[in-house]
Motif scaffolding. Structure first.
Motif, PDB file in Angstrom:
ATOM      1  N   SER A 139       0.846  -1.183   0.000  1.00  0.00           N
ATOM      2  CA  SER A 139       0.000   0.000   0.000  1.00  0.00           C
ATOM      3  C   SER A 139       0.885   1.238   0.000  1.00  0.00           C
ATOM      4  N   THR A 140       0.826   2.038  -1.066  1.00  0.00           N
ATOM      5  CA  THR A 140       1.662   3.239  -1.149  1.00  0.00           C
ATOM      6  C   THR A 140       1.139   4.343  -0.235  1.00  0.00           C
ATOM      7  N   LYS A 141      -0.152   4.329   0.066  1.00  0.00           N
ATOM      8  CA  LYS A 141      -0.739   5.357   0.938  1.00  0.00           C
ATOM      9  C   LYS A 141      -0.273   5.193   2.382  1.00  0.00           C
ATOM     10  N   GLN A 142      -0.345   3.946   2.895  1.00  0.00           N
ATOM     11  CA  GLN A 142      -0.006   3.710   4.297  1.00  0.00           C
ATOM     12  C   GLN A 142       1.376   3.089   4.491  1.00  0.00           C
ATOM     13  N   LYS A 143       2.108   2.879   3.398  1.00  0.00           N
ATOM     14  CA  LYS A 143       3.480   2.349   3.428  1.00  0.00           C
ATOM     15  C   LYS A 143       3.590   1.041   4.203  1.00  0.00           C
ATOM     16  N   ARG A 171      -1.283  -9.005   2.858  1.00  0.00           N
ATOM     17  CA  ARG A 171      -1.806 -10.116   2.058  1.00  0.00           C
ATOM     18  C   ARG A 171      -3.035  -9.641   1.316  1.00  0.00           C
ATOM     19  N   VAL A 172      -3.485 -10.461   0.366  1.00  0.00           N
ATOM     20  CA  VAL A 172      -4.627 -10.081  -0.457  1.00  0.00           C
ATOM     21  C   VAL A 172      -5.852 -10.887  -0.046  1.00  0.00           C
ATOM     22  N   ALA A 173      -7.016 -10.236  -0.091  1.00  0.00           N
ATOM     23  CA  ALA A 173      -8.294 -10.893   0.180  1.00  0.00           C
ATOM     24  C   ALA A 173      -9.218 -10.614  -0.999  1.00  0.00           C
ATOM     25  N   HIS A 174     -10.147 -11.512  -1.260  1.00  0.00           N
ATOM     26  CA  HIS A 174     -11.131 -11.318  -2.321  1.00  0.00           C
ATOM     27  C   HIS A 174     -12.475 -11.033  -1.675  1.00  0.00           C
ATOM     28  N   THR A 175     -13.074  -9.912  -2.043  1.00  0.00           N
ATOM     29  CA  THR A 175     -14.366  -9.535  -1.476  1.00  0.00           C
ATOM     30  C   THR A 175     -15.314  -9.094  -2.581  1.00  0.00           C
ATOM     31  N   THR A 194     -18.110  -6.275  -3.889  1.00  0.00           N
ATOM     32  CA  THR A 194     -18.518  -4.887  -3.685  1.00  0.00           C
ATOM     33  C   THR A 194     -20.039  -4.818  -3.619  1.00  0.00           C
ATOM     34  N   ASP A 195     -20.557  -3.620  -3.399  1.00  0.00           N
ATOM     35  CA  ASP A 195     -22.008  -3.433  -3.309  1.00  0.00           C
ATOM     36  C   ASP A 195     -22.716  -3.792  -4.611  1.00  0.00           C
ATOM     37  N   ASP A 196     -22.050  -3.526  -5.742  1.00  0.00           N
ATOM     38  CA  ASP A 196     -22.678  -3.839  -7.032  1.00  0.00           C
ATOM     39  C   ASP A 196     -22.424  -5.274  -7.488  1.00  0.00           C
ATOM     40  N   GLY A 197     -21.804  -6.116  -6.652  1.00  0.00           N
ATOM     41  CA  GLY A 197     -21.664  -7.543  -6.943  1.00  0.00           C
ATOM     42  C   GLY A 197     -20.378  -7.936  -7.645  1.00  0.00           C
ATOM     43  N   ARG A 198     -19.429  -7.003  -7.824  1.00  0.00           N
ATOM     44  CA  ARG A 198     -18.154  -7.340  -8.462  1.00  0.00           C
ATOM     45  C   ARG A 198     -17.211  -7.961  -7.433  1.00  0.00           C
ATOM     46  N   LYS A 199     -16.406  -8.944  -7.885  1.00  0.00           N
ATOM     47  CA  LYS A 199     -15.403  -9.557  -7.025  1.00  0.00           C
ATOM     48  C   LYS A 199     -14.103  -8.775  -7.208  1.00  0.00           C
ATOM     49  N   VAL A 200     -13.581  -8.212  -6.124  1.00  0.00           N
ATOM     50  CA  VAL A 200     -12.385  -7.378  -6.199  1.00  0.00           C
ATOM     51  C   VAL A 200     -11.326  -7.867  -5.218  1.00  0.00           C
ATOM     52  N   ARG A 201     -10.073  -7.450  -5.472  1.00  0.00           N
ATOM     53  CA  ARG A 201      -8.971  -7.753  -4.564  1.00  0.00           C
ATOM     54  C   ARG A 201      -8.834  -6.615  -3.562  1.00  0.00           C
ATOM     55  N   MET A 202      -8.564  -6.985  -2.299  1.00  0.00           N
ATOM     56  CA  MET A 202      -8.468  -6.001  -1.236  1.00  0.00           C
ATOM     57  C   MET A 202      -7.264  -6.341  -0.356  1.00  0.00           C
ATOM     58  N   LEU A 203      -6.582  -5.311   0.142  1.00  0.00           N
ATOM     59  CA  LEU A 203      -5.483  -5.538   1.073  1.00  0.00           C
ATOM     60  C   LEU A 203      -6.059  -5.802   2.459  1.00  0.00           C
ATOM     61  N   LYS A 259      -4.660  -5.737   5.570  1.00  0.00           N
ATOM     62  CA  LYS A 259      -4.292  -4.839   6.657  1.00  0.00           C
ATOM     63  C   LYS A 259      -4.998  -3.493   6.578  1.00  0.00           C
ATOM     64  N   THR A 260      -5.101  -2.935   5.368  1.00  0.00           N
ATOM     65  CA  THR A 260      -5.610  -1.569   5.230  1.00  0.00           C
ATOM     66  C   THR A 260      -7.047  -1.489   4.745  1.00  0.00           C
ATOM     67  N   GLY A 261      -7.545  -2.557   4.113  1.00  0.00           N
ATOM     68  CA  GLY A 261      -8.887  -2.533   3.548  1.00  0.00           C
ATOM     69  C   GLY A 261      -8.949  -1.818   2.218  1.00  0.00           C
ATOM     70  N   GLU A 262      -7.803  -1.453   1.671  1.00  0.00           N
ATOM     71  CA  GLU A 262      -7.705  -0.749   0.385  1.00  0.00           C
ATOM     72  C   GLU A 262      -8.081  -1.687  -0.762  1.00  0.00           C
ATOM     73  N   ILE A 263      -8.950  -1.222  -1.666  1.00  0.00           N
ATOM     74  CA  ILE A 263      -9.368  -2.033  -2.813  1.00  0.00           C
ATOM     75  C   ILE A 263      -8.429  -1.770  -3.986  1.00  0.00           C
ATOM     76  N   LEU A 264      -7.936  -2.852  -4.611  1.00  0.00           N
ATOM     77  CA  LEU A 264      -6.946  -2.741  -5.686  1.00  0.00           C
ATOM     78  C   LEU A 264      -7.558  -2.645  -7.066  1.00  0.00           C
ATOM     79  N   ASP A 265      -8.614  -3.387  -7.342  1.00  0.00           N
ATOM     80  CA  ASP A 265      -9.175  -3.423  -8.698  1.00  0.00           C
ATOM     81  C   ASP A 265     -10.126  -2.280  -8.956  1.00  0.00           C
TER      82      ASP A 265
END
Length: 114
Positions: free
Chosen positions: A83-87, A91-95, A97-106, A108-114
């Motif tokens: 994460s460049t924001k929080q340095k 690890r990666v998690a798959h979650t 979104t509200d609109d039903g898309r499967k995205v990658r998320m960090l 530790k930070t909860g930052e969404i990558l896709d």
């Protein structure tokens, strides 16, 4: 009749363009962007990491040889998403979104990558 070797393509936790941190090896701690991916070998090329010198012979008569420096591949298990924001590396998690898309998320930070 001979059997052909079956090529197993590994699922990778990183994609081209991701920012990653090296977690083991001589370049441990370095951060860079993924330039290329080899899914068959499960390797990635990270910008500014694992730089080697390559001696190139002259191709034509009268031409001089060269010494090139370029990035060589690193195994994907030796890099972690960063994460460049929080340095911080995470690890990666798959979650979903509200609109039903499967995205990658960090994780530790909860930052969404896709």
């Amino acid at each position: 009749m001979r059997k052909q070797k079956e090529v197993v393509r590994q699922k990778m936790h990183v994609k081209k363009g991701d920012t990653v941190q090296v977690i083991s090896g001589k370049d441990k701690g370095k951060v860079g962007e993924v330039v290329a991916i080899s899914a068959k070998k499960s390797q990635v090329i990270v910008q500014g990491v694992n730089i080697r010198t390559k001696h190139v012979k002259p191709q034509q008569e009268g031409e001089s040889g060269q010494i090139l420096t370029k990035e060589f591949p690193v195994h994907s298990s030796n890099v972690m998403l960063y994460s460049t924001k929080q340095k911080v590396a995470s690890r990666v998690a798959h979650t979903l979104t509200d609109d039903g898309r499967k995205v990658r998320m960090l994780k530790k930070t909860g930052e969404i990558l896709d």
